[in-house]
Design a protein around this motif. Structure first.
Motif, PDB file in Angstrom:
ATOM      1  N   LEU A 212       0.832  -1.201   0.000  1.00 49.09           N
ATOM      2  CA  LEU A 212       0.000   0.000   0.000  1.00 49.09           C
ATOM      3  C   LEU A 212       0.870   1.257   0.000  1.00 49.09           C
ATOM      4  N   ARG A 213       0.387   2.289  -0.680  1.00 49.67           N
ATOM      5  CA  ARG A 213       1.060   3.577  -0.674  1.00 49.67           C
ATOM      6  C   ARG A 213       0.928   4.216   0.705  1.00 49.67           C
ATOM      7  N   VAL A 214       1.799   5.166   0.996  1.00 50.74           N
ATOM      8  CA  VAL A 214       1.758   5.856   2.289  1.00 50.74           C
ATOM      9  C   VAL A 214       0.424   6.568   2.467  1.00 50.74           C
ATOM     10  N   ASP A 215      -0.068   7.259   1.433  1.00 50.20           N
ATOM     11  CA  ASP A 215      -1.334   7.979   1.595  1.00 50.20           C
ATOM     12  C   ASP A 215      -2.519   7.028   1.742  1.00 50.20           C
ATOM     13  N   ARG A 326       8.092   5.358   1.782  1.00 52.37           N
ATOM     14  CA  ARG A 326       7.631   4.816   0.496  1.00 52.37           C
ATOM     15  C   ARG A 326       8.437   3.594   0.062  1.00 52.37           C
ATOM     16  N   GLU A 327       9.619   3.390   0.679  1.00 48.29           N
ATOM     17  CA  GLU A 327      10.440   2.252   0.277  1.00 48.29           C
ATOM     18  C   GLU A 327       9.930   0.925   0.839  1.00 48.29           C
ATOM     19  N   THR A 328       8.904   0.983   1.675  1.00 50.85           N
ATOM     20  CA  THR A 328       8.223  -0.264   2.044  1.00 50.85           C
ATOM     21  C   THR A 328       7.522  -0.842   0.810  1.00 50.85           C
ATOM     22  N   GLY A 351      -1.788  -1.712  -7.429  1.00 46.22           N
ATOM     23  CA  GLY A 351      -2.764  -0.744  -7.909  1.00 46.22           C
ATOM     24  C   GLY A 351      -2.270   0.146  -9.022  1.00 46.22           C
ATOM     25  N   HIS A 352      -1.372  -0.365  -9.867  1.00 41.46           N
ATOM     26  CA  HIS A 352      -0.971   0.381 -11.056  1.00 41.46           C
ATOM     27  C   HIS A 352      -0.666  -0.594 -12.191  1.00 41.46           C
TER      28      HIS A 352
END
Length: 384
Positions: A212-215, A326-328, A351-352
């Motif tokens: 998952l993204r940070v946001d 974000r490097e997770t 998700g991309h």
């Protein structure tokens, strides 16, 4: 002196200083009749010689006949500024508008004096070569993209017939910054070992095991999680901590099965959060953010990065200041790829699309990817 240019009545005359009568330049006028409000429609062009004025009037007449509505005042910087103003009125994120205005002020201004109708591919390429000497490739592409989008908008308003910015050759800026990197399986295991001890570790565990993204992590509520001890857990991504509140792309809305380590850690985290809230007379509900700071406030990017580095220190990972949250996500892609999961499957989970995956995570992907029989626990179970 009256004449006709491409069928339009025109006149060219010298203009002099009103007091000294000294010659200033020649002025050319096209007679286009009247505006709807009754005023005369007589656009002017100025130049040092009659021939130069005649060339400008000829170009203007050609534009009028082809339906182009270019104005003498339409410089590159004006067109780009008008486009950014439009984006702001449409409600784009304040951070996006600030970034666009920074590009206008610092970079597009170097080409901004050129009139839109005079702009050529060579102008754009010369400008890119100039600013590339001081800009990173990412910033250079942002500035170039803003110019291209602004001219696209001008085309929709019939100001130009083609976008010379999109015809210009892409170049790279100076090599600055660093590429994203991945935690190793041993480092992931060290983080998993403190998952039940450090209050922010559940955030990191979920990030590493889901991509998952940070946001997206910051916007999660307990309603988005389906957790039960000993059962298969899931997470639904339906929003993000962005200006619009929506996910980055339509493809970002997705549901994922959770790794066992994530379910166990999140259940323990939920109990801890309930105790923290109770000491402040607050209650954890289905709408409560999953990850909150000690005072109950939601996480933002800066606070998440700070506490992420605390986790790395606790896990005895060297140089924690060299890592960003974000490097997770890079770690997720790297470990999944090393386990042989297909690029298409990794892209779906992130998700991309595959193109984006290869663009940003190319070094983490194996030259040949194989289908994995178990996408989650076979990877992270081994890493744990």
């Amino acid at each position: 002196m009256s004449e006709r240019i491409n069928g339009f009545k025109a006149s060219i005359y010298p203009e002099r200083h009103p007091e000294t009568k000294k010659f200033l330049h020649y002025v050319g006028v096209l007679d286009l009749g009247h505006h709807p409000n009754g005023k005369r429609n007589r656009p002017k062009r100025k130049a040092a010689t009659k021939e130069a004025v005649r060339e400008k009037l000829t170009k203007l007449a050609d534009e009028i006949k082809s339906g182009i509505k270019v104005e003498e005042a339409d410089t590159v910087i004006k067109v780009a500024t008008d486009f950014v103003d439009l984006l702001e009125r449409q409600g784009r994120a304040p951070s996006t508008i600030r970034n666009h205005r920074k590009n206008l002020r610092n970079h597009l201004v170097k080409i901004g004096h050129i009139k839109l109708g005079d702009l050529t591919v060579q102008h754009v390429e010369d400008w890119l070569a100039e600013v590339a000497e001081s800009l990173a490739t990412g910033t250079l592409r942002q500035a170039h993209n803003l110019l291209s989008r602004a001219i696209d908008h001008a085309m929709r308003r019939d100001k130009v017939t083609r976008n010379v910015s999109r015809m210009a050759t892409q170049i790279k800026g100076k090599p600055t910054g660093r590429e994203s990197k991945s935690l190793s399986p041993a480092q992931v295991q060290a983080i998993f070992a403190i998952a039940l001890i450090h209050r922010f570790a559940p955030y990191v565990v979920l990030a590493i095991t889901s991509g998952l993204r940070v946001d997206e992590l910051n916007a999660l509520t307990w309603n988005d999680l389906d957790l039960e001890e000993g059962a298969v857990g899931t997470v639904s991504v339906v929003r993000a901590d962005r200006h619009s509140g929506d996910t980055k792309t339509a493809e970002s809305k997705r549901a994922l099965q959770l790794a066992d380590i994530a379910v166990t850690t999140l259940l323990a985290h939920q109990k801890r959060q309930r105790k923290e809230f109770a000491t402040r007379g607050m209650v954890v509900s289905r709408e409560t953010r999953v990850f909150t700071q000690e005072d109950g406030s939601p996480y933002r990017t800066k606070a998440a990065r700070r506490d992420f580095r605390h986790v790395l220190r606790k896990a005895k990972i060297s140089n924690p200041e060299d890592w960003t949250t974000r490097e997770t996500r890079t770690t997720f892609v790297s470990i999944m790829s090393d386990a042989g999961v297909r690029a298409e499957d990794i892209a779906d989970m992130c998700g991309h699309d595959v193109k984006t995956l290869f663009r940003y995570y190319r070094k983490q992907l194996k030259p040949r990817l194989r289908q994995s029989a178990n996408v989650i626990n076979s990877v992270f179970g081994a890493a744990a």
